[in-house]
Design a protein around this motif. Structure first.
Motif, PDB file in Angstrom:
ATOM      1  N   LEU A 167      -0.929 -92.937 -13.756  1.00 37.61           N
ATOM      2  CA  LEU A 167      -0.989 -92.557 -15.165  1.00 37.61           C
ATOM      3  C   LEU A 167      -1.059 -91.283 -15.559  1.00 37.61           C
ATOM      4  CD1 LEU A 167      -3.493 -95.315 -15.991  1.00 37.61           C
ATOM      5  CD2 LEU A 167      -1.108 -95.508 -16.319  1.00 37.61           C
ATOM      6  N   LYS A 168      -1.846 -90.329 -14.647  1.00 35.82           N
ATOM      7  CA  LYS A 168      -1.666 -89.010 -15.013  1.00 35.82           C
ATOM      8  C   LYS A 168      -0.331 -88.182 -14.870  1.00 35.82           C
ATOM      9  CE  LYS A 168      -5.314 -86.701 -13.611  1.00 35.82           C
ATOM     10  NZ  LYS A 168      -6.650 -86.251 -12.985  1.00 35.82           N
ATOM     11  N   VAL A 169       0.394 -88.565 -13.848  1.00 36.07           N
ATOM     12  CA  VAL A 169       1.684 -87.798 -13.607  1.00 36.07           C
ATOM     13  C   VAL A 169       2.605 -88.239 -14.595  1.00 36.07           C
ATOM     14  CG1 VAL A 169       1.143 -87.331 -11.371  1.00 36.07           C
ATOM     15  CG2 VAL A 169       2.739 -89.339 -11.955  1.00 36.07           C
ATOM     16  N   ARG A 170       2.587 -89.486 -15.155  1.00 35.08           N
ATOM     17  CA  ARG A 170       3.460 -90.039 -16.063  1.00 35.08           C
ATOM     18  C   ARG A 170       2.779 -90.189 -17.386  1.00 35.08           C
ATOM     19  NH1 ARG A 170       8.702 -91.195 -14.734  1.00 35.08           N
ATOM     20  NH2 ARG A 170       9.018 -90.971 -12.510  1.00 35.08           N
ATOM     21  N   VAL A 171       2.001 -88.923 -17.687  1.00 33.39           N
ATOM     22  CA  VAL A 171       1.096 -89.143 -19.042  1.00 33.39           C
ATOM     23  C   VAL A 171       2.069 -89.231 -20.293  1.00 33.39           C
ATOM     24  CG1 VAL A 171       0.901 -86.862 -19.162  1.00 33.39           C
ATOM     25  CG2 VAL A 171      -0.665 -88.363 -20.257  1.00 33.39           C
ATOM     26  N   ARG A 172       3.169 -88.507 -20.198  1.00 35.40           N
ATOM     27  CA  ARG A 172       4.154 -88.734 -21.405  1.00 35.40           C
ATOM     28  C   ARG A 172       4.723 -90.176 -21.457  1.00 35.40           C
ATOM     29  NH1 ARG A 172       8.343 -84.346 -20.889  1.00 35.40           N
ATOM     30  NH2 ARG A 172       8.400 -85.101 -18.684  1.00 35.40           N
TER      31      ARG A 172
END
Length: 231
Positions: A167-172
């Motif tokens: 979820l963090k690395v694909r936050v956008r």
């Protein structure tokens, strides 16, 4: 090992590995100070700008962080198994659907395990996180994320890290999902139903509800108007 010209790591890549090696060798963790760029330059007999380039690469992934006037520190993602791509590829409808697809593979099984393994503290944290769904897109961020807390309840820290990192690395992409799946009350009700199943230790129901919740999100995204590319 012999590298071809295309495979030979750049000096900057070798330096990032060397700096990570220092962090590992000294058993440093998030928030611990690391040697300054000037100290590292002396150690590796290189220029300070060259060291700073390597540090900026590590900063882009969250492995280190700069604090103005203070120094360089180990970043919060140093132990994560999934790290952000510093080149930030553009968001597409396909990339958002890929994120949901990955979550559909991982999270229902995690919910099943969480229903079996959750403790009272997990239930308290899930209860606190369940209201996050009511926050409109662009609203204040909450410290607790329902899906990360659901993974934490599995009792397996690596599962919590995988879900949190994803979820963090694909936050956008995740932000785009919240824009498109904008029925906050429905989102909240689905989270509440999952929590109730976990509380009751009904593992098959927790798995089914999590899959249904993510599939509802997938359908909303798939049916939405979406620009081909966003920067």
């Amino acid at each position: 090992m012999t590298y071809s010209a295309a495979e030979t790591p750049s000096l900057s890549d070798r330096l990032t590995e060397a700096i990570l090696g220092i962090i590992r060798d000294q058993d440093l963790g998030p928030g611990d100070a690391i040697p300054s760029a000037r100290e590292l330059a002396k150690r590796f007999e290189l220029t300070t700008p060259t060291i700073r380039e390597a540090l900026r690469k590590l900063e882009a992934t969250g492995a280190v962080e700069f604090r103005h006037g203070s120094g360089t520190y180990v970043g919060p993602t140093i132990n994560n198994v999934v790290l952000a791509n510093p080149h930030r590829p553009p968001i597409t409808k396909q990339s958002v659907l890929q994120l949901i697809g990955a979550r559909l593979v991982i999270e229902p099984a995690v919910a099943h395990q969480s229903a079996l393994s959750r403790g009272e503290e997990n239930l308290e944290r899930l209860e606190a996180a369940v209201t996050n769904a009511l926050v409109p897109p662009g609203g204040p961020a909450f410290a607790l994320n329902f899906h990360v807390e659901l993974a934490a309840a599995s009792g397996n820290p690596l599962l919590e890290e995988v879900v949190g990192s994803l979820l963090k690395v694909r936050v956008r992409e995740q932000q785009q999902i919240r824009q498109l799946y904008d029925n906050r009350n429905r989102d909240h009700e689905e989270h509440r139903a999952i929590l109730d199943a976990v509380r009751a230790q009904d593992a098959p129901e927790a798995e089914r509800l999590t899959r249904e919740h993510l599939d509802n999100i997938r359908q909303a995204v798939a049916g939405a108007d979406f620009p081909e590319m966003q920067s």
